[in-house]
Design a protein around this motif. Structure first.
Motif, PDB file in Angstrom:
ATOM      1  N   ILE A  21      24.237 -13.887 -24.180  1.00 31.87           N
ATOM      2  CA  ILE A  21      24.946 -14.895 -24.982  1.00 31.87           C
ATOM      3  C   ILE A  21      26.091 -15.504 -24.176  1.00 31.87           C
ATOM      4  O   ILE A  21      26.276 -16.730 -24.163  1.00 31.87           O
ATOM      5  CB  ILE A  21      25.453 -14.271 -26.298  1.00 31.87           C
ATOM      6  N   ASN A  22      26.882 -14.662 -23.495  1.00 27.86           N
ATOM      7  CA  ASN A  22      27.994 -15.180 -22.688  1.00 27.86           C
ATOM      8  C   ASN A  22      27.500 -16.077 -21.565  1.00 27.86           C
ATOM      9  O   ASN A  22      28.111 -17.104 -21.253  1.00 27.86           O
ATOM     10  CB  ASN A  22      28.812 -14.032 -22.103  1.00 27.86           C
ATOM     11  N   SER A  23      26.389 -15.705 -20.948  1.00 25.43           N
ATOM     12  CA  SER A  23      25.834 -16.513 -19.869  1.00 25.43           C
ATOM     13  C   SER A  23      25.368 -17.876 -20.381  1.00 25.43           C
ATOM     14  O   SER A  23      25.643 -18.912 -19.762  1.00 25.43           O
ATOM     15  CB  SER A  23      24.671 -15.771 -19.216  1.00 25.43           C
ATOM     16  N   ASN A  24      24.666 -17.881 -21.516  1.00 27.79           N
ATOM     17  CA  ASN A  24      24.207 -19.154 -22.089  1.00 27.79           C
ATOM     18  C   ASN A  24      25.384 -20.022 -22.517  1.00 27.79           C
ATOM     19  O   ASN A  24      25.370 -21.240 -22.325  1.00 27.79           O
ATOM     20  CB  ASN A  24      23.278 -18.903 -23.277  1.00 27.79           C
ATOM     21  N   LEU A  25      26.405 -19.397 -23.093  1.00 25.93           N
ATOM     22  CA  LEU A  25      27.594 -20.147 -23.492  1.00 25.93           C
ATOM     23  C   LEU A  25      28.292 -20.738 -22.272  1.00 25.93           C
ATOM     24  O   LEU A  25      28.714 -21.899 -22.286  1.00 25.93           O
ATOM     25  CB  LEU A  25      28.554 -19.240 -24.268  1.00 25.93           C
ATOM     26  N   ALA A  26      28.392 -19.962 -21.198  1.00 24.51           N
ATOM     27  CA  ALA A  26      29.020 -20.448 -19.966  1.00 24.51           C
ATOM     28  C   ALA A  26      28.230 -21.607 -19.365  1.00 24.51           C
ATOM     29  O   ALA A  26      28.819 -22.554 -18.831  1.00 24.51           O
ATOM     30  CB  ALA A  26      29.145 -19.319 -18.953  1.00 24.51           C
ATOM     31  N   ASN A  27      26.897 -21.555 -19.460  1.00 26.06           N
ATOM     32  CA  ASN A  27      26.086 -22.656 -18.948  1.00 26.06           C
ATOM     33  C   ASN A  27      26.304 -23.939 -19.751  1.00 26.06           C
ATOM     34  O   ASN A  27      26.233 -25.035 -19.207  1.00 26.06           O
ATOM     35  CB  ASN A  27      24.602 -22.295 -18.959  1.00 26.06           C
ATOM     36  N   TYR A  87      28.761 -15.811 -14.853  1.00 31.36           N
ATOM     37  CA  TYR A  87      28.300 -16.573 -13.697  1.00 31.36           C
ATOM     38  C   TYR A  87      27.069 -15.931 -13.056  1.00 31.36           C
ATOM     39  O   TYR A  87      26.116 -16.617 -12.672  1.00 31.36           O
ATOM     40  CB  TYR A  87      29.435 -16.674 -12.673  1.00 31.36           C
ATOM     41  N   ILE A  88      27.065 -14.618 -12.953  1.00 32.87           N
ATOM     42  CA  ILE A  88      26.016 -13.912 -12.213  1.00 32.87           C
ATOM     43  C   ILE A  88      24.750 -13.687 -13.033  1.00 32.87           C
ATOM     44  O   ILE A  88      23.643 -13.703 -12.477  1.00 32.87           O
ATOM     45  CB  ILE A  88      26.560 -12.562 -11.691  1.00 32.87           C
ATOM     46  N   THR A  89      24.880 -13.469 -14.327  1.00 30.52           N
ATOM     47  CA  THR A  89      23.734 -13.085 -15.163  1.00 30.52           C
ATOM     48  C   THR A  89      22.518 -13.986 -14.997  1.00 30.52           C
ATOM     49  O   THR A  89      21.402 -13.477 -14.852  1.00 30.52           O
ATOM     50  CB  THR A  89      24.159 -12.984 -16.641  1.00 30.52           C
ATOM     51  N   PRO A  90      22.649 -15.323 -14.991  1.00 27.70           N
ATOM     52  CA  PRO A  90      21.427 -16.121 -14.827  1.00 27.70           C
ATOM     53  C   PRO A  90      20.827 -16.057 -13.423  1.00 27.70           C
ATOM     54  O   PRO A  90      19.685 -16.438 -13.223  1.00 27.70           O
ATOM     55  CB  PRO A  90      21.871 -17.552 -15.134  1.00 27.70           C
ATOM     56  N   LYS A  91      21.572 -15.545 -12.465  1.00 30.19           N
ATOM     57  CA  LYS A  91      21.119 -15.538 -11.075  1.00 30.19           C
ATOM     58  C   LYS A  91      20.404 -14.251 -10.672  1.00 30.19           C
ATOM     59  O   LYS A  91      19.781 -14.204  -9.622  1.00 30.19           O
ATOM     60  CB  LYS A  91      22.308 -15.784 -10.147  1.00 30.19           C
ATOM     61  N   ILE A  92      20.531 -13.180 -11.483  1.00 29.27           N
ATOM     62  CA  ILE A  92      19.883 -11.914 -11.134  1.00 29.27           C
ATOM     63  C   ILE A  92      19.062 -11.420 -12.318  1.00 29.27           C
ATOM     64  O   ILE A  92      19.247 -11.863 -13.444  1.00 29.27           O
ATOM     65  CB  ILE A  92      20.908 -10.839 -10.704  1.00 29.27           C
ATOM     66  N   SER A  93      18.175 -10.474 -12.039  1.00 29.10           N
ATOM     67  CA  SER A  93      17.324  -9.941 -13.103  1.00 29.10           C
ATOM     68  C   SER A  93      18.126  -9.024 -14.022  1.00 29.10           C
ATOM     69  O   SER A  93      19.189  -8.529 -13.662  1.00 29.10           O
ATOM     70  CB  SER A  93      16.150  -9.161 -12.501  1.00 29.10           C
TER      71      SER A  93
END
Length: 152
Positions: A21-27, A87-93
């Protein structure tokens, strides 16, 4: 015993869901505003829980002012961690993110134990290093497999 297992699974699930959720919100709105809304939501939720709990604050504001500066570092560190994770979550598995979180918590626990209890657990340090080395090795193997697949 079963309650402990359910709580552990719920904790892991909410951790992964929170990261997503935090990653999607940051995007969508940016890392800093996403982190701000994360903390705002946490503040509102914890305030509501506190209002309905039987706990009370037994400290005067003067006591809070007399706390050492390092007592407030946890909040600032939390902001940094949420921002980095967003920042990192969408870039790694998800596997790498979970293992990195585990290793980070393990080493943070080792550091806290060392500075508060003056105990350094060799087994925990060795275990953490082995897990970290396994993660690095797995990332290296994954990178080589990806490059091999692209060249084929």
């Amino acid at each position: 015993m079963i309650l402990n297992i359910i709580l552990a699974l719920a904790s892991g699930l909410t951790n992964v869901l929170g990261r997503i959720i935090n990653s999607n919100l940051a995007n969508k709105i940016g890392i800093l505003p996403g982190t701000f809304y994360n903390y705002l939501t946490g503040l509102i939720t914890s305030t509501i829980f506190f209002m309905f709990s039987s706990n009370t604050i037994r400290y005067s504001p003067d006591k809070f002012l007399s706390l050492p500066v390092y007592a407030y570092i946890g909040g600032a560190l939390g902001v940094v961690v949420v921002g980095i994770c967003s920042y990192i979550t969408p870039k790694i598995s998800a596997l790498y993110a979970t293992v990195l979180l585990f290793v980070g918590q393990l080493f943070a626990g080792i550091i806290v134990d060392y500075f508060t209890l003056h105990v350094l657990s060799t087994g925990k340090v060795v275990g953490g290093v082995l897990v970290l080395l396994g993660l690095v090795y797995n990332a290296f193997v994954d990178k080589n497999d990806t490059e091999t697949a692209k060249n084929s």
